[in-house]
Design a protein around this motif. Sequence first.
Motif, short mmCIF file in Angstrom:
data_model
loop_
_atom_site.label_atom_id
_atom_site.label_comp_id
_atom_site.label_asym_id
_atom_site.label_seq_id
_atom_site.Cartn_x
_atom_site.Cartn_y
_atom_site.Cartn_z
N HIS A 160 0.80 -1.29 0.01
CA HIS A 160 -0.04 -0.02 0.10
C HIS A 160 0.59 1.19 0.00
N THR A 161 1.89 1.21 0.52
CA THR A 161 2.90 2.58 0.83
C THR A 161 3.37 2.63 -0.49
N GLU A 162 3.92 1.55 -1.11
CA GLU A 162 4.52 1.82 -2.19
C GLU A 162 3.69 2.67 -3.58
N TYR A 163 2.42 1.81 -3.38
CA TYR A 163 1.36 2.46 -4.42
C TYR A 163 1.24 3.86 -4.06
N LEU A 164 1.03 4.32 -2.90
CA LEU A 164 0.80 5.58 -2.56
C LEU A 164 1.81 6.54 -2.92
N ILE A 165 3.22 5.91 -2.88
CA ILE A 165 4.22 6.95 -3.45
C ILE A 165 4.21 7.03 -4.92
N ALA A 166 3.87 5.94 -5.61
CA ALA A 166 4.00 6.05 -6.95
C ALA A 166 2.71 6.87 -7.44
N GLU A 167 1.64 6.91 -6.89
CA GLU A 167 0.42 7.45 -7.17
C GLU A 167 0.74 9.24 -7.07
N LEU A 168 1.48 9.47 -5.95
CA LEU A 168 1.58 10.64 -5.56
C LEU A 168 2.69 11.53 -6.83
N PHE A 169 3.56 10.62 -7.24
CA PHE A 169 4.45 11.13 -8.09
C PHE A 169 3.93 11.14 -9.58
N PHE A 170 2.73 10.09 -9.77
CA PHE A 170 2.28 10.31 -11.03
C PHE A 170 1.18 11.31 -11.13
N LYS A 171 0.44 11.78 -10.11
CA LYS A 171 -0.53 12.81 -9.85
C LYS A 171 -0.01 14.05 -10.19
N HIS A 172 1.10 14.16 -9.71
CA HIS A 172 1.98 15.54 -9.60
C HIS A 172 3.29 15.29 -10.23
N PRO A 173 3.40 15.11 -11.61
CA PRO A 173 4.63 14.85 -12.03
C PRO A 173 5.68 16.06 -12.23
N LYS A 174 5.28 17.29 -11.90
CA LYS A 174 6.06 18.36 -12.12
C LYS A 174 6.64 18.83 -10.64
N GLY A 221 19.71 16.42 -3.15
CA GLY A 221 19.74 17.67 -2.18
C GLY A 221 18.33 18.16 -1.96
N VAL A 222 17.15 17.43 -2.81
CA VAL A 222 16.03 17.91 -2.84
C VAL A 222 14.98 16.79 -2.33
N GLY A 223 14.91 15.72 -3.01
CA GLY A 223 14.04 14.65 -2.73
C GLY A 223 13.89 13.59 -3.96
N TYR A 224 12.80 13.39 -4.32
CA TYR A 224 12.25 12.45 -5.24
C TYR A 224 11.03 13.12 -6.17
N GLY A 225 10.79 12.63 -7.01
CA GLY A 225 9.97 12.98 -7.81
C GLY A 225 9.65 12.27 -9.26
N PHE A 226 8.76 12.43 -10.05
CA PHE A 226 8.61 12.01 -11.44
C PHE A 226 9.82 12.39 -12.38
N ASN A 227 10.29 11.51 -13.25
CA ASN A 227 11.27 12.17 -14.29
C ASN A 227 10.75 12.83 -15.17
N ARG A 228 11.01 14.12 -15.33
CA ARG A 228 10.25 15.08 -16.18
C ARG A 228 10.59 14.87 -17.50
N GLU A 229 11.67 14.10 -17.83
CA GLU A 229 12.13 13.82 -19.21
C GLU A 229 10.73 13.02 -20.05
N TYR A 230 9.95 12.40 -19.44
CA TYR A 230 8.97 11.34 -19.76
C TYR A 230 7.81 12.25 -19.74
N LEU A 231 7.49 13.64 -19.51
CA LEU A 231 6.44 14.21 -19.41
C LEU A 231 5.60 14.22 -20.86
N LYS A 232 6.58 14.47 -21.89
CA LYS A 232 6.25 14.74 -23.22
C LYS A 232 5.82 13.39 -23.98
N ARG A 233 5.90 12.46 -23.42
CA ARG A 233 5.81 11.17 -24.10
C ARG A 233 4.31 10.50 -24.01
#
Length: 233
Positions: A160-174, A221-233
Motif C-alpha cells: 500500500h505504501t509503495e502504491y501511495l508513493i507511485a500515485e503521488l508522483f504520477f498525479k503531480h509529475p512536475k 539535495g531535494v528529494g524524489y519525484g517523477f522523471n520530467r524527461e517523460y512528461l512529453k511522451r
Amino acid sequence: MTEAKTILLVEDEIESGEMLANFLELKDYSVLWAQEGKKALELIEDKAHEIDLAILDIMVPNHDGKEICRHIRQHPVLADIPVLFLTAKDEEVDEIEGLNLGADDYIKKPASLNLIKARIESQLRRMNPEKAHWLKYDHVYLDTETNQMFINEELIDLTHTEYLIAELFFKHPKLVYSRAEILEHITDEEKYIFDRTVDVHIKNLRIKMKEEEKLIKTYRGVGYGFNREYLKR
C-alpha cells in the motif's frame, strides 16, 4: 464541447479502411487505423489510454482480429471497451467464436457506413463513463480506484505504501518532494517513522518496476519525484 471518441480500426483493405476512417472522422470521431495486426498491437500499447472502441476485421495479416480481440480483453486499460468485428465471413461458427472471445457486436460486410455508425453509437452508450481513474506514463498504468499498478499487462504486486508513493508522483509529475513531505503523505498516526524509511520504500518500488524504474528520479539535495524527461511522451 465533448471530447471526440477514439476508435481503433483494424482493416487491411485500403479502399474500405480509408472510406470508413474518413466517414467516421467526418462524424467527429478520431480514428487510429492499422492495416495489419502488428501495427494494431503497437497502437494498443502506445495509445491505450485514448482508445474508446475497436473495430476489427478478422482476416488481417500478422495477428488476426481474433488475436487482437483477445489481447484487448486481457489489457488493463482496454479490457472493457466495446469491440466490433467487421468481416466478410458469414459462417455462424465464426460469429459465435468471435462473440465468445469477447466481441460485443458482429457486422457482416458489406455494411452501410450509417449502419456501422449506429452500431458504434449503440455500444458507446453502454460504456462506462470516463476512464478518469487511470494514470499512464510509458508502459506503466495506475488504477486509482483499485490502487493497483500494471506494467504492460502485468499486475505489479505493490505494498500500500509503495502504491501511495507511485500515485503521488504520477498525479503531480512536475513536483519534487522532500523525504519529509513523502513521509507525511504515506503515514497517518505513525509520525515516529524515520524519514530514511522513504528511501527503502522507493528502492523497493523501483525494484518492482524493473526497467520502468526510470520514471522515478532522485533529485539530489531535494528529494524524489517523477522523471520530467517523460512528461512529453
